[in-house]
Design a protein around this motif. Structure first.
Motif, PDB file in Angstrom:
ATOM      1  N   LYS A 163      43.986   2.845 -35.044  1.00  0.00           N
ATOM      2  CA  LYS A 163      43.750   1.755 -36.003  1.00  0.00           C
ATOM      3  C   LYS A 163      43.672   2.238 -37.428  1.00  0.00           C
ATOM      4  O   LYS A 163      43.771   1.452 -38.365  1.00  0.00           O
ATOM      5  CB  LYS A 163      42.459   1.015 -35.632  1.00  0.00           C
ATOM      6  CG  LYS A 163      42.547   0.313 -34.306  1.00  0.00           C
ATOM      7  CD  LYS A 163      41.247  -0.343 -33.962  1.00  0.00           C
ATOM      8  CE  LYS A 163      41.350  -0.991 -32.577  1.00  0.00           C
ATOM      9  NZ  LYS A 163      40.084  -1.587 -32.165  1.00  0.00           N
ATOM     10  N   VAL A 164      43.471   3.539 -37.615  1.00  0.00           N
ATOM     11  CA  VAL A 164      43.346   4.105 -38.953  1.00  0.00           C
ATOM     12  C   VAL A 164      44.719   4.373 -39.531  1.00  0.00           C
ATOM     13  O   VAL A 164      45.581   4.963 -38.891  1.00  0.00           O
ATOM     14  CB  VAL A 164      42.523   5.411 -38.911  1.00  0.00           C
ATOM     15  CG1 VAL A 164      42.481   6.066 -40.286  1.00  0.00           C
ATOM     16  CG2 VAL A 164      41.132   5.166 -38.390  1.00  0.00           C
ATOM     17  N   LYS A 165      44.921   3.912 -40.769  1.00  0.00           N
ATOM     18  CA  LYS A 165      46.190   4.158 -41.449  1.00  0.00           C
ATOM     19  C   LYS A 165      46.074   5.455 -42.249  1.00  0.00           C
ATOM     20  O   LYS A 165      45.042   5.745 -42.836  1.00  0.00           O
ATOM     21  CB  LYS A 165      46.531   3.000 -42.373  1.00  0.00           C
ATOM     22  CG  LYS A 165      46.807   1.723 -41.648  1.00  0.00           C
ATOM     23  CD  LYS A 165      47.146   0.638 -42.622  1.00  0.00           C
ATOM     24  CE  LYS A 165      47.381  -0.654 -41.839  1.00  0.00           C
ATOM     25  NZ  LYS A 165      47.653  -1.777 -42.724  1.00  0.00           N
ATOM     26  N   ASN A 208      42.043  17.755 -20.320  1.00  0.00           N
ATOM     27  CA  ASN A 208      41.567  16.413 -19.980  1.00  0.00           C
ATOM     28  C   ASN A 208      40.209  16.130 -20.618  1.00  0.00           C
ATOM     29  O   ASN A 208      39.972  15.019 -21.113  1.00  0.00           O
ATOM     30  CB  ASN A 208      41.502  16.234 -18.466  1.00  0.00           C
ATOM     31  CG  ASN A 208      42.870  16.147 -17.841  1.00  0.00           C
ATOM     32  OD1 ASN A 208      43.848  15.770 -18.487  1.00  0.00           O
ATOM     33  ND2 ASN A 208      42.966  16.512 -16.571  1.00  0.00           N
ATOM     34  N   GLU A 209      39.321  17.119 -20.608  1.00  0.00           N
ATOM     35  CA  GLU A 209      38.007  16.949 -21.227  1.00  0.00           C
ATOM     36  C   GLU A 209      38.131  16.711 -22.731  1.00  0.00           C
ATOM     37  O   GLU A 209      37.465  15.842 -23.291  1.00  0.00           O
ATOM     38  CB  GLU A 209      37.120  18.156 -20.951  1.00  0.00           C
ATOM     39  CG  GLU A 209      36.648  18.264 -19.521  1.00  0.00           C
ATOM     40  CD  GLU A 209      35.888  19.544 -19.222  1.00  0.00           C
ATOM     41  OE1 GLU A 209      35.690  20.379 -20.139  1.00  0.00           O
ATOM     42  OE2 GLU A 209      35.505  19.731 -18.056  1.00  0.00           O
ATOM     43  N   ILE A 210      38.986  17.474 -23.372  1.00  0.00           N
ATOM     44  CA  ILE A 210      39.187  17.321 -24.818  1.00  0.00           C
ATOM     45  C   ILE A 210      39.790  15.956 -25.122  1.00  0.00           C
ATOM     46  O   ILE A 210      39.341  15.260 -26.041  1.00  0.00           O
ATOM     47  CB  ILE A 210      40.075  18.461 -25.371  1.00  0.00           C
ATOM     48  CG1 ILE A 210      39.325  19.794 -25.278  1.00  0.00           C
ATOM     49  CG2 ILE A 210      40.489  18.167 -26.816  1.00  0.00           C
ATOM     50  CD1 ILE A 210      40.200  21.008 -25.502  1.00  0.00           C
ATOM     51  N   GLU A 211      40.796  15.559 -24.359  1.00  0.00           N
ATOM     52  CA  GLU A 211      41.419  14.254 -24.580  1.00  0.00           C
ATOM     53  C   GLU A 211      40.423  13.113 -24.402  1.00  0.00           C
ATOM     54  O   GLU A 211      40.497  12.109 -25.093  1.00  0.00           O
ATOM     55  CB  GLU A 211      42.603  14.056 -23.629  1.00  0.00           C
ATOM     56  CG  GLU A 211      43.843  14.769 -24.072  1.00  0.00           C
ATOM     57  CD  GLU A 211      45.055  14.448 -23.213  1.00  0.00           C
ATOM     58  OE1 GLU A 211      44.899  14.245 -21.987  1.00  0.00           O
ATOM     59  OE2 GLU A 211      46.145  14.394 -23.780  1.00  0.00           O
ATOM     60  N   SER A 212      39.481  13.295 -23.482  1.00  0.00           N
ATOM     61  CA  SER A 212      38.527  12.212 -23.216  1.00  0.00           C
ATOM     62  C   SER A 212      37.522  12.029 -24.345  1.00  0.00           C
ATOM     63  O   SER A 212      36.939  10.954 -24.478  1.00  0.00           O
ATOM     64  CB  SER A 212      37.796  12.460 -21.893  1.00  0.00           C
ATOM     65  OG  SER A 212      36.883  13.523 -22.028  1.00  0.00           O
ATOM     66  N   ILE A 213      37.300  13.045 -25.172  1.00  0.00           N
ATOM     67  CA  ILE A 213      36.329  12.896 -26.258  1.00  0.00           C
ATOM     68  C   ILE A 213      36.974  12.526 -27.599  1.00  0.00           C
ATOM     69  O   ILE A 213      36.268  12.238 -28.550  1.00  0.00           O
ATOM     70  CB  ILE A 213      35.457  14.164 -26.411  1.00  0.00           C
ATOM     71  CG1 ILE A 213      36.308  15.384 -26.786  1.00  0.00           C
ATOM     72  CG2 ILE A 213      34.639  14.413 -25.169  1.00  0.00           C
ATOM     73  CD1 ILE A 213      35.506  16.622 -27.110  1.00  0.00           C
ATOM     74  N   ILE A 214      38.269  12.504 -27.648  1.00  0.00           N
ATOM     75  CA  ILE A 214      38.957  12.097 -28.879  1.00  0.00           C
ATOM     76  C   ILE A 214      39.024  10.568 -28.890  1.00  0.00           C
ATOM     77  O   ILE A 214      39.489   9.953 -27.930  1.00  0.00           O
ATOM     78  CB  ILE A 214      40.368  12.715 -28.968  1.00  0.00           C
ATOM     79  CG1 ILE A 214      40.254  14.240 -29.088  1.00  0.00           C
ATOM     80  CG2 ILE A 214      41.157  12.130 -30.147  1.00  0.00           C
ATOM     81  CD1 ILE A 214      41.566  14.971 -29.066  1.00  0.00           C
ATOM     82  N   PRO A 215      38.593   9.957 -29.967  1.00  0.00           N
ATOM     83  CA  PRO A 215      38.615   8.491 -30.025  1.00  0.00           C
ATOM     84  C   PRO A 215      40.019   7.947 -30.349  1.00  0.00           C
ATOM     85  O   PRO A 215      40.296   7.477 -31.462  1.00  0.00           O
ATOM     86  CB  PRO A 215      37.617   8.174 -31.149  1.00  0.00           C
ATOM     87  CG  PRO A 215      37.704   9.365 -32.048  1.00  0.00           C
ATOM     88  CD  PRO A 215      37.964  10.538 -31.138  1.00  0.00           C
TER      89      PRO A 215
END
Length: 87
Positions: free
Chosen positions: A84-86, A71-78
């Motif tokens: 939005k990035v292709k 959960n901590e790791i997932e929360s810091i991934i944008p």
């Protein structure tokens, strides 16, 4: 009618011999498994400092710790930005 006891006794002896062999093999395997169990218990208590009777508690604690870390790791991934990035 004559019964051939010799043949029957021979079959019974062979059956008993096979049963004895199986018993010896089973006891040997049991001894090996018991020794392996003792080694695992020794490793658990000495190396990991976990007692076998508390294994379920330790597993639950580790699962909770892993879940928290995920959960901590997932929360810091944008995630929003990444979507939005292709490529």
């Amino acid at each position: 009618m004559t019964v051939d006891y010799t043949e029957k006794l021979k079959q019974l002896k062979e059956g008993l011999d096979k049963a004895k062999d199986l018993r010896v093999k089973a006891l040997t395997k049991l001894e090996g498994l018991e020794a392996q169990e003792q080694e695992l218990i020794k490793e658990l208590t000495q190396k990991y400092e976990v007692h076998p009777e508390k294994l379920d508690e330790e597993i639950s604690r580790l699962e909770a710790q892993i879940s928290k870390m995920i959960n901590e790791i997932e929360s810091i991934i944008p995630w929003e930005l990444l979507s939005k990035v292709k490529n």
